[in-house]
Motif scaffolding. Sequence first.
Motif, PDB file in Angstrom:
ATOM      1  N   SER A  53       0.832  -1.204   0.000  1.00 38.12           N
ATOM      2  CA  SER A  53       0.000   0.000   0.000  1.00 38.12           C
ATOM      3  C   SER A  53       0.871   1.261   0.000  1.00 38.12           C
ATOM      4  CB  SER A  53      -0.917  -0.003   1.219  1.00 38.12           C
ATOM      5  OG  SER A  53      -1.691   1.178   1.265  1.00 38.12           O
ATOM      6  N   LYS A  54       1.888   1.282   0.863  1.00 36.21           N
ATOM      7  CA  LYS A  54       2.766   2.451   0.934  1.00 36.21           C
ATOM      8  C   LYS A  54       3.573   2.619  -0.343  1.00 36.21           C
ATOM      9  CE  LYS A  54       3.361   3.274   5.873  1.00 36.21           C
ATOM     10  NZ  LYS A  54       2.965   4.696   5.744  1.00 36.21           N
ATOM     11  N   ASP A  55       3.990   1.506  -0.927  1.00 35.27           N
ATOM     12  CA  ASP A  55       4.782   1.612  -2.144  1.00 35.27           C
ATOM     13  C   ASP A  55       3.931   2.065  -3.323  1.00 35.27           C
ATOM     14  OD1 ASP A  55       7.570   1.190  -3.035  1.00 35.27           O
ATOM     15  OD2 ASP A  55       6.600  -0.098  -4.518  1.00 35.27           O
ATOM     16  N   GLU A  56       2.671   1.629  -3.351  1.00 33.19           N
ATOM     17  CA  GLU A  56       1.791   2.101  -4.421  1.00 33.19           C
ATOM     18  C   GLU A  56       1.572   3.603  -4.282  1.00 33.19           C
ATOM     19  OE1 GLU A  56      -2.036   0.519  -6.648  1.00 33.19           O
ATOM     20  OE2 GLU A  56      -2.587   1.298  -4.677  1.00 33.19           O
ATOM     21  N   LEU A  57       1.415   4.068  -3.045  1.00 30.22           N
ATOM     22  CA  LEU A  57       1.248   5.506  -2.813  1.00 30.22           C
ATOM     23  C   LEU A  57       2.474   6.263  -3.318  1.00 30.22           C
ATOM     24  CD1 LEU A  57      -0.434   7.806  -1.529  1.00 30.22           C
ATOM     25  CD2 LEU A  57       0.831   7.396   0.591  1.00 30.22           C
ATOM     26  N   GLN A  58       3.668   5.744  -3.029  1.00 33.54           N
ATOM     27  CA  GLN A  58       4.892   6.395  -3.475  1.00 33.54           C
ATOM     28  C   GLN A  58       5.005   6.358  -4.998  1.00 33.54           C
ATOM     29  OE1 GLN A  58       6.624   8.082  -1.527  1.00 33.54           O
ATOM     30  NE2 GLN A  58       8.526   8.527  -2.616  1.00 33.54           N
ATOM     31  N   SER A  59       4.618   5.239  -5.595  1.00 34.71           N
ATOM     32  CA  SER A  59       4.653   5.127  -7.061  1.00 34.71           C
ATOM     33  C   SER A  59       3.687   6.116  -7.705  1.00 34.71           C
ATOM     34  CB  SER A  59       4.297   3.700  -7.491  1.00 34.71           C
ATOM     35  OG  SER A  59       5.260   2.780  -7.057  1.00 34.71           O
ATOM     36  N   ALA A  60       2.495   6.231  -7.116  1.00 29.12           N
ATOM     37  CA  ALA A  60       1.487   7.152  -7.646  1.00 29.12           C
ATOM     38  C   ALA A  60       1.960   8.601  -7.508  1.00 29.12           C
ATOM     39  CB  ALA A  60       0.157   6.957  -6.922  1.00 29.12           C
ATOM     40  N   LYS A  61       2.598   8.923  -6.392  1.00 24.30           N
ATOM     41  CA  LYS A  61       3.140  10.276  -6.207  1.00 24.30           C
ATOM     42  C   LYS A  61       4.208  10.584  -7.255  1.00 24.30           C
ATOM     43  CE  LYS A  61       4.337  11.633  -2.098  1.00 24.30           C
ATOM     44  NZ  LYS A  61       4.931  11.566  -0.738  1.00 24.30           N
ATOM     45  N   ALA A  62       5.071   9.615  -7.517  1.00 19.88           N
ATOM     46  CA  ALA A  62       6.126   9.822  -8.512  1.00 19.88           C
ATOM     47  C   ALA A  62       5.532  10.068  -9.897  1.00 19.88           C
ATOM     48  CB  ALA A  62       7.058   8.606  -8.545  1.00 19.88           C
ATOM     49  N   LYS A  63       4.507   9.287 -10.249  1.00 21.41           N
ATOM     50  CA  LYS A  63       3.841   9.468 -11.537  1.00 21.41           C
ATOM     51  C   LYS A  63       3.143  10.822 -11.600  1.00 21.41           C
ATOM     52  CE  LYS A  63       4.569   5.766 -14.020  1.00 21.41           C
ATOM     53  NZ  LYS A  63       5.249   5.869 -15.343  1.00 21.41           N
ATOM     54  N   PHE A  87      -3.736   2.693 -10.759  1.00 24.12           N
ATOM     55  CA  PHE A  87      -3.616   2.813  -9.317  1.00 24.12           C
ATOM     56  C   PHE A  87      -5.009   2.709  -8.694  1.00 24.12           C
ATOM     57  CE2 PHE A  87       0.204   5.189 -10.716  1.00 24.12           C
ATOM     58  CZ  PHE A  87       1.163   4.457 -10.024  1.00 24.12           C
ATOM     59  N   LYS A  88      -5.067   2.222  -7.474  1.00 26.20           N
ATOM     60  CA  LYS A  88      -6.352   2.080  -6.790  1.00 26.20           C
ATOM     61  C   LYS A  88      -6.957   3.448  -6.500  1.00 26.20           C
ATOM     62  CE  LYS A  88      -4.891  -2.196  -4.500  1.00 26.20           C
ATOM     63  NZ  LYS A  88      -4.541  -2.819  -3.195  1.00 26.20           N
ATOM     64  N   LYS A  89      -8.293   3.485  -6.461  1.00 28.12           N
ATOM     65  CA  LYS A  89      -8.995   4.760  -6.272  1.00 28.12           C
ATOM     66  C   LYS A  89      -8.607   5.427  -4.959  1.00 28.12           C
ATOM     67  CE  LYS A  89     -12.231   7.826  -7.375  1.00 28.12           C
ATOM     68  NZ  LYS A  89     -12.259   8.673  -6.171  1.00 28.12           N
ATOM     69  N   ASN A  90      -8.501   4.666  -3.888  1.00 33.00           N
ATOM     70  CA  ASN A  90      -8.155   5.291  -2.604  1.00 33.00           C
ATOM     71  C   ASN A  90      -6.714   5.819  -2.608  1.00 33.00           C
ATOM     72  OD1 ASN A  90      -7.173   2.539  -2.512  1.00 33.00           O
ATOM     73  ND2 ASN A  90      -6.788   2.843  -0.321  1.00 33.00           N
ATOM     74  N   THR A  91      -5.820   5.158  -3.360  1.00 34.03           N
ATOM     75  CA  THR A  91      -4.453   5.657  -3.499  1.00 34.03           C
ATOM     76  C   THR A  91      -4.449   6.974  -4.258  1.00 34.03           C
ATOM     77  OG1 THR A  91      -3.523   3.414  -3.510  1.00 34.03           O
ATOM     78  CG2 THR A  91      -2.163   5.174  -4.455  1.00 34.03           C
ATOM     79  N   VAL A  92      -5.222   7.027  -5.337  1.00 36.46           N
ATOM     80  CA  VAL A  92      -5.322   8.253  -6.138  1.00 36.46           C
ATOM     81  C   VAL A  92      -5.882   9.392  -5.297  1.00 36.46           C
ATOM     82  CG1 VAL A  92      -6.467   9.315  -8.123  1.00 36.46           C
ATOM     83  CG2 VAL A  92      -5.542   6.993  -8.309  1.00 36.46           C
ATOM     84  N   ASP A  93      -6.931   9.111  -4.530  1.00 38.89           N
ATOM     85  CA  ASP A  93      -7.528  10.136  -3.667  1.00 38.89           C
ATOM     86  C   ASP A  93      -6.510  10.674  -2.661  1.00 38.89           C
ATOM     87  OD1 ASP A  93      -9.929   9.813  -4.975  1.00 38.89           O
ATOM     88  OD2 ASP A  93     -10.814   8.531  -3.430  1.00 38.89           O
ATOM     89  N   ASN A  94      -5.718   9.772  -2.091  1.00 37.21           N
ATOM     90  CA  ASN A  94      -4.716  10.180  -1.102  1.00 37.21           C
ATOM     91  C   ASN A  94      -3.629  11.048  -1.735  1.00 37.21           C
ATOM     92  OD1 ASN A  94      -5.954   8.863   1.040  1.00 37.21           O
ATOM     93  ND2 ASN A  94      -4.814   6.965   0.725  1.00 37.21           N
TER      94      ASN A  94
END
Length: 207
Positions: A53-63, A87-94
């Motif tokens: 979950s944390k790594d997906e958040l970091q990946s989404a931030k980088a993108k 990316f998951k919707k909740n990750t995108v929202d965050n």
Amino acid sequence: MIITNITSQKDPERVNIFIDNHFAFGLFLWTKEELGLKKGMEIDESLLERIKSKDELQSAKAKAYEYLSYRQRTQKELEDYLLKKEFKKNTVDNVIELLREAGYVDDLDFARAYVRDKTTYKNFGPYRIRNELSQKGISKESVDTALHEEYHEEVQELVDLVKSKYSSILHDRSDKRFRRIGGFLQRKGHSYDTIKKVLDIIDGKDD
């Protein structure tokens, strides 16, 4: 499950994680450091989910940062882009919330800049600007505020534009002239009243 090895990738910001002597996944070095992951560490399913979950958040931030580096984006544009990257919707929202708080995503600021740009360089009127901003996901309230603050009708600029573009038909008083000039200004988003002002000035009826 035991982390049996952690190796560097070609990208210095990423590492490979091996669990029970098998490659498990790659992740950002930042994620590894934040969670204190190290060789010999035992992990369970709960921690594994936190890591992913944390790594997906970091990946989404980088993108997101990469996407924003080219030009300013609306919240909807950024959301659509990240969802398209799966990316998951909740990750995108965050991610969007983090970037909004940091000032990287600001729909009102985007709308203000858009109004200035399109009026200065494209001679667009309020109707077209409103429609295009709406399509980009900007709220009606933000559009109204941006137009109120930034839009100023410059009739003389439109007169000069029409004279330059339609010099051959300026003195043609037929419906053809009105349709061509009127259609041109209407496509740019100007109202009937503005179009009439332009034609009246051209015809010397603006006294």
